[in-house]
Scaffold this active site. Sequence first.
Site, mmCIF file in Angstrom:
data_model
loop_
_atom_site.group_PDB
_atom_site.id
_atom_site.type_symbol
_atom_site.label_atom_id
_atom_site.label_comp_id
_atom_site.label_asym_id
_atom_site.label_seq_id
_atom_site.Cartn_x
_atom_site.Cartn_y
_atom_site.Cartn_z
ATOM 1 N N HIS A 137 9.245 3.393 -3.204
ATOM 2 C CA HIS A 137 9.742 4.274 -4.267
ATOM 3 C C HIS A 137 11.136 4.825 -3.950
ATOM 4 O O HIS A 137 11.912 5.125 -4.862
ATOM 5 C CB HIS A 137 8.769 5.431 -4.494
ATOM 6 C CG HIS A 137 7.432 4.967 -5.007
ATOM 7 N ND1 HIS A 137 6.352 5.791 -5.149
ATOM 8 C CD2 HIS A 137 7.015 3.738 -5.423
ATOM 9 C CE1 HIS A 137 5.331 5.099 -5.623
ATOM 10 N NE2 HIS A 137 5.706 3.854 -5.787
ATOM 11 N N PHE A 383 1.028 3.700 -0.117
ATOM 12 C CA PHE A 383 2.231 3.582 0.712
ATOM 13 C C PHE A 383 3.540 3.757 -0.063
ATOM 14 O O PHE A 383 4.553 3.107 0.254
ATOM 15 C CB PHE A 383 2.226 2.233 1.464
ATOM 16 C CG PHE A 383 0.865 1.846 1.962
ATOM 17 C CD1 PHE A 383 0.162 2.678 2.810
ATOM 18 C CD2 PHE A 383 0.260 0.666 1.548
ATOM 19 C CE1 PHE A 383 -1.112 2.353 3.259
ATOM 20 C CE2 PHE A 383 -1.005 0.332 1.982
ATOM 21 C CZ PHE A 383 -1.701 1.177 2.837
ATOM 22 N N CYS A 384 3.539 4.616 -1.074
ATOM 23 C CA CYS A 384 4.758 4.861 -1.871
ATOM 24 C C CYS A 384 5.361 3.560 -2.390
ATOM 25 O O CYS A 384 6.598 3.425 -2.462
ATOM 26 C CB CYS A 384 5.806 5.636 -1.065
ATOM 27 S SG CYS A 384 5.359 7.335 -0.811
ATOM 28 N N ALA A 385 4.496 2.612 -2.698
ATOM 29 C CA ALA A 385 4.963 1.349 -3.288
ATOM 30 C C ALA A 385 3.891 0.942 -4.308
ATOM 31 O O ALA A 385 3.308 -0.142 -4.220
ATOM 32 C CB ALA A 385 5.147 0.293 -2.212
#
Length: 461
Positions: A137, A383-385
């Site tokens: 992100h 995982f911020c993805a």
Amino acid sequence: MPVSTSAFASTSAPAAGPSVGVPLPVLGRDVTVPLVTGGEVGYAALDHAASAPALQRVWDDIAAYAPYYGSVHRGAGYLSQLSTDLFENARGTVAAFLDCRDDDQVVFTRSTTDSLNLLAAALPADCRVLVFETEHHAALLPWPADRVTHLAAPRSPEQAVLAVSRALAAHPAGTPALVCVTGASNVTGELWPVREIAAVAHAHGARVVLDAAQLVPHHPVSVRELDVDWVAFSGHKLYAPFGAGVLAGRADWLRAADPYLAGGGASRRVSRRTDGGVHVEWHEGAARHEAGSPNVIGAYAIASACRALTDAGFDTLVPRERYLLRTLREGLAEVPQVRVLSLFGDDAARVGVVSFVVAGWNSSHFAAALSAEYGIGVRDGLFCAHPLVHTLLGGDPQTQGECGAPDAAPGEPSLNAVRVSFGVGTPDEHVERFVRAVGELVRDGARWTYRTQDGRCVPAV
Ligand SMILES: Cc1ncc(COP(=O)(O)O)c(C=O)c1O
């Protein structure tokens, strides 16, 4: 078009054997943690992709400098001058570590997120941005919504290069463009064809920023060889967790942009105007985007880590990492219930970051059991993805799940994943313990009971 990761010279190095030992000691190597089942065990820090432990050498350098700490840029005293020298020299060390061009600029930021937001704020007015939806992100979100194009997840490095080429071919000629690409995925650990993407981008007159947050801790990065325009990374993933990051690369866009933050340090001269306002002359160099008192400890820590990794040599570090990665992946492959997540397939070049799901297990439950019963620290979630994990899991991922219950009915996609990641201070035993723990948990189940608290699994007692 053939796509190689040969720019990462050491990927072709053979895997080393277990006898090599830990090449660079880190803090916390003697820390023990309690187990719910009784007793204590040495903590196995296997969440380097989030934040890596500090190198012992970084800590020693900071401790040696700390008594000499002083204000940067502003003081006349000896310690201020010393601190200013350390801070300014740190730029040169980072530039050498990244093999920057002579006229590149090294700006100290807070993190990769900060670095990419700084570059987003410095885009020329009509600049378009291309970014894969698979990015973290931090690399996906900073760009102006009306000027960004999101490229779909490629299934091979070749597809990635082709997607950039096609998107740039459709881009109006003569207008600036920026391609943002990761060096190594924070979810799959897979290497991206950075040099090839940079070549295609430059052929179309576009520029490239490399998100190297997961690459620099594992591989040599040469700005010249990869021919990228900027590199962003974070100190806390490079064994230097003191709150600094880096944006290194071309000076022109940064010089032309308004200061990222307005304030002292960024301004060279502020004068009173006759009409009552003030006139500001901003610095043109890196200081333009470093307003406020700089984080000299953070910058010095990054420089120290760069020196330590260079001294140890990636020729030593990479084969050692490949050995641990092989041990880990072969261990997981022996457990049929485990599915390792991958965009580019089994043969893709990768760093020591592996995400997986376990049939019949909620990922939060699995991670909690690894911690509570084995003293192993991993990460679970998205995982911020989120778009990437969505693609890899094939369902609608969630950050939460019900503890104890499988996160997916048989045949249904999993909701989230477990990630294990390691680095230069990881002993063989941590990876071996992890592989054994995965096998035991899948075979025998958890030995403890867990409950859901704030959407996460925790031991019931
Ligand atoms: C590939 C990648 N890019 C960017 C970031 C953001 O880094 P930071 O949180 O230090 O800004 C991360 C963090 O996990 C990452 O893995």
